[in-house]
Scaffold this motif. Structure first.
Motif, PDB file in Angstrom:
ATOM      1  N   LEU A 204       0.840  -1.208   0.000  1.00 11.80           N
ATOM      2  CA  LEU A 204       0.000   0.000   0.000  1.00 11.80           C
ATOM      3  C   LEU A 204       0.876   1.261   0.000  1.00 11.80           C
ATOM      4  O   LEU A 204       0.604   2.224  -0.739  1.00 11.80           O
ATOM      5  N   ILE A 205       1.937   1.230   0.810  1.00 12.37           N
ATOM      6  CA  ILE A 205       2.838   2.402   0.850  1.00 12.37           C
ATOM      7  C   ILE A 205       3.478   2.603  -0.536  1.00 12.37           C
ATOM      8  O   ILE A 205       3.540   3.710  -1.062  1.00 12.37           O
ATOM      9  N   PHE A 206       3.898   1.495  -1.141  1.00 10.97           N
ATOM     10  CA  PHE A 206       4.487   1.588  -2.490  1.00 10.97           C
ATOM     11  C   PHE A 206       3.472   2.187  -3.478  1.00 10.97           C
ATOM     12  O   PHE A 206       3.814   2.985  -4.338  1.00 10.97           O
ATOM     13  N   LEU A 207       2.194   1.760  -3.327  1.00 11.05           N
ATOM     14  CA  LEU A 207       1.164   2.276  -4.243  1.00 11.05           C
ATOM     15  C   LEU A 207       0.995   3.784  -4.093  1.00 11.05           C
ATOM     16  O   LEU A 207       0.741   4.490  -5.081  1.00 11.05           O
ATOM     17  N   CYS A 208       1.131   4.264  -2.838  1.00 12.47           N
ATOM     18  CA  CYS A 208       1.009   5.717  -2.618  1.00 12.47           C
ATOM     19  C   CYS A 208       2.144   6.439  -3.347  1.00 12.47           C
ATOM     20  O   CYS A 208       1.938   7.505  -3.939  1.00 12.47           O
ATOM     21  N   ILE A 209       3.334   5.813  -3.337  1.00 13.45           N
ATOM     22  CA  ILE A 209       4.454   6.421  -4.091  1.00 13.45           C
ATOM     23  C   ILE A 209       4.089   6.397  -5.587  1.00 13.45           C
ATOM     24  O   ILE A 209       4.308   7.363  -6.319  1.00 13.45           O
ATOM     25  N   GLY A 210       3.501   5.289  -6.023  1.00 16.97           N
ATOM     26  CA  GLY A 210       3.074   5.167  -7.428  1.00 16.97           C
ATOM     27  C   GLY A 210       2.041   6.226  -7.788  1.00 16.97           C
ATOM     28  O   GLY A 210       2.055   6.781  -8.893  1.00 16.97           O
ATOM     29  N   PHE A 211       1.153   6.519  -6.844  1.00 16.39           N
ATOM     30  CA  PHE A 211       0.157   7.568  -7.105  1.00 16.39           C
ATOM     31  C   PHE A 211       0.872   8.904  -7.329  1.00 16.39           C
ATOM     32  O   PHE A 211       0.516   9.675  -8.223  1.00 16.39           O
ATOM     33  N   MET A 212       1.909   9.143  -6.512  1.00 17.44           N
ATOM     34  CA  MET A 212       2.657  10.407  -6.646  1.00 17.44           C
ATOM     35  C   MET A 212       3.319  10.509  -8.031  1.00 17.44           C
ATOM     36  O   MET A 212       3.334  11.578  -8.636  1.00 17.44           O
ATOM     37  N   THR A 213       3.866   9.394  -8.538  1.00 19.73           N
ATOM     38  CA  THR A 213       4.544   9.487  -9.846  1.00 19.73           C
ATOM     39  C   THR A 213       3.523   9.739 -10.965  1.00 19.73           C
ATOM     40  O   THR A 213       3.803  10.472 -11.902  1.00 19.73           O
ATOM     41  N   PHE A 214       2.330   9.134 -10.824  1.00 17.12           N
ATOM     42  CA  PHE A 214       1.256   9.452 -11.791  1.00 17.12           C
ATOM     43  C   PHE A 214       0.944  10.954 -11.715  1.00 17.12           C
ATOM     44  O   PHE A 214       0.806  11.630 -12.731  1.00 17.12           O
ATOM     45  N   PHE A 215       0.821  11.443 -10.451  1.00 16.94           N
ATOM     46  CA  PHE A 215       0.440  12.835 -10.225  1.00 16.94           C
ATOM     47  C   PHE A 215       1.482  13.779 -10.855  1.00 16.94           C
ATOM     48  O   PHE A 215       1.137  14.734 -11.556  1.00 16.94           O
TER      49      PHE A 215
END
Ligand SMILES: C[C@H](NC(=O)[C@@H](N)CCCCN)C(=O)O
Length: 466
Positions: A204-215
């Motif tokens: 989940l933490i990794f996914l939040c980082i992934g959300f940031m890169t999309f952003f």
């Protein structure tokens, strides 16, 4: 207009590759989360979750339920074409984080004390409350990850069309497959620190980082659209209409590629779920050893894919490459099916994994860059959505078919394994013949695709780079 395009951000090599790195990073974390529980089946069978193998398998298939049954993938494609890349990337990222949070919550101690847990435990007693909530979360995550997949494909076309498109798609897939390799290595380590919930929390933490890169990527996308100005704006007659879905489903090139896609991927992703057990049975080695051999399959395939993409950009031959990939798929599954256990050894296993890995690079590398050649840009997102939807039907049903065929062709074996009988193991000949059968049908469709391509002039055999 031409001048604007010449000065556009996408004309800068550095900018294109930065855009690719940003969106591929998200896919790395997304594919990591997809398989975060895969290496933990045995742990989840024990306290406090008590997930039986059937429950575990059902959760795996849960990823595709909303996409297939509720048609979410088709809706995602329409959202992409109607609302654009930035909106869809953010929506996909948030949906993945929401679904993953639910899955994590389902595995926490806190959840077991809640009224929701009591309610979910009050029906279908064979499925624990934690599994029901985890499956709901995974189904929501599944909507997000597939929406992200189609949006990333359309984004790569936007930046790389007429340039290194197949290589860029190959690199994106390579990064995603690295995520699969990483999760098989890291998830057991995280679980040792705090059980399966710890692994899911890390995912989940990794996914939040992934959300940031999309952003972060959305700023580049906005800048590119601004630079292109009216060149990026579609004329009213160029906008997506719902009736375009009819055009997609009556396009012979689309139908052939979608058929090829479901057949090919049905012999790859569901096989991945059974491969460790198959190798362990056939080679008579531990599950850990078998899993270590097999973990190199996604990474090997991933590393080769960008090179195949580079070749397709320069030389073309996309439709032929799909045919060769389907042929190798059949060869590898036939070896797994027909070489008797007495003659099957580590060398044969590794060579066969390599053959399958080559197939797993050839087909994806040529298939995804072919889609923009057969449909118009204004409904490209929907076309990717529809292909993924057809593919997801196979990915949802084939594991069940394989599980059923394994039990039916090995009567009494599951009971022996449950009773701890020494040496009890499955014979995978029938499931492997089924996988080979999908490959044979894929060969047939690849030949049809070459004929359709010649008739319709899609240019599937032409290089992508102008
Ligand atoms: C690009 C392609 N992705 C897919 O086919 C996805 N629809 C399915 C991903 C399933 C992950 N368990 C690929 O990865 O080759």
């Amino acid at each position: 207009m031409t001048e604007k395009i010449q000065h556009a951000l996408s004309e800068s090599k550095t900018a294109r590759w930065i855009a690719l790195i940003l969106i591929s990073s998200t896919m790395f974390f997304a594919y990591f989360f997809v398989d975060v529980l895969a290496p933990l089946q045995e742990l989840l069978e024990k306290s406090p979750t008590f997930w039986k193998p059937e429950v575990f398998g059902m959760i795996g298939g849960g990823e595709f339920v909303l996409n297939v049954v509720a048609g979410m993938l088709i809706i995602s494609g329409i959202i992409l074409d109607k609302m654009g890349i930035r909106f869809t990337l953010i929506t996909a990222g948030l949906t993945m984080v929401l679904g993953a949070s639910l899955k994590y919550y389902a595995l926490t101690e806190g959840f077991t004390q809640t009224a929701l847990a009591s309610f979910l435990g009050s029906f279908i007693s064979g499925i624990p409350a934690s599994a029901k909530l985890a499956m709901a979360g995974f189904a929501i995550f599944g909507v997000g990850v597939e929406m992200a997949g189609i949006t990333v494909s359309k984004t790569i076309v936007k930046w790389f069309k007429g340039k290194e498109m197949a290589m860029a798609m190959g690199l994106e897939m390579a990064v995603a497959r690295l995520g699969v390799f990483a999760v098989f290595q890291l998830s057991p380590v995280f679980a040792e620190m705090g059980g399966p919930s710890k692994s899911v929390l890390m995912g989940l933490i990794f996914l939040c980082i992934g959300f940031m890169t999309f952003f972060i990527y959305t700023f580049m996308d906005r800048k590119l659209d601004k630079q292109l100005g009216e060149a990026a704006q579609l004329e009213p007659e160029d906008e997506f209409h719902l009736s375009d879905l009819g055009k997609i489903f009556t396009n012979p090139g689309f139908l052939t590629i979608a058929g090829l896609c479901v057949l090919f991927y049905s012999a790859i992703f569901p096989f991945q779920k059974f491969a460790t057990n198959m190798l362990s049975s056939k080679l008579d080695i531990s599950l850990k050893e078998a899993s270590a051999y097999f973990s190199y399959f996604p990474i090997g395939a991933g590393l080769l894919t960008p090179f195949i993409g580079w070749f397709l950009d320069k030389k073309g031959k996309g439709a032929s490459v799909m045919l060769y990939g389907a042929m190798l798929l059949v060869v590898s599954h036939l070896i797994f099916a027909l070489v008797p256990a007495e003659s099957f050894n580590t060398a044969i296993a590794l060579i066969t994994i390599v053959i399958l890995g080559v197939a797993f690079s050839l087909v994806p590398a040529s298939m995804w860059p072919s889609v923009p050649k057969i449909v118009e840009a204004r409904y490209l997102g929907s076309a990717y959505g529809c292909i993924f939807w057809i593919q997801n039907i196979g990915l949802m049903l084939v594991p069940m078919l394989i599980g059923w065929s394994l039990s039916a062709s090995n009567p009494g074996v599951s009971e022996q394994i449950a009773a701890g009988v020494e040496g009890a193991k499955y014979n995978y000949m029938v499931p492997e013949l089924i996988f080979a059968g999908f490959g044979v049908l894929a060969i047939g469709l690849s030949i049809v695709l070459r004929v359709v391509d010649r008739k319709k002039g899609y240019g599937l055999e032409l290089p992508n780079k102008k």
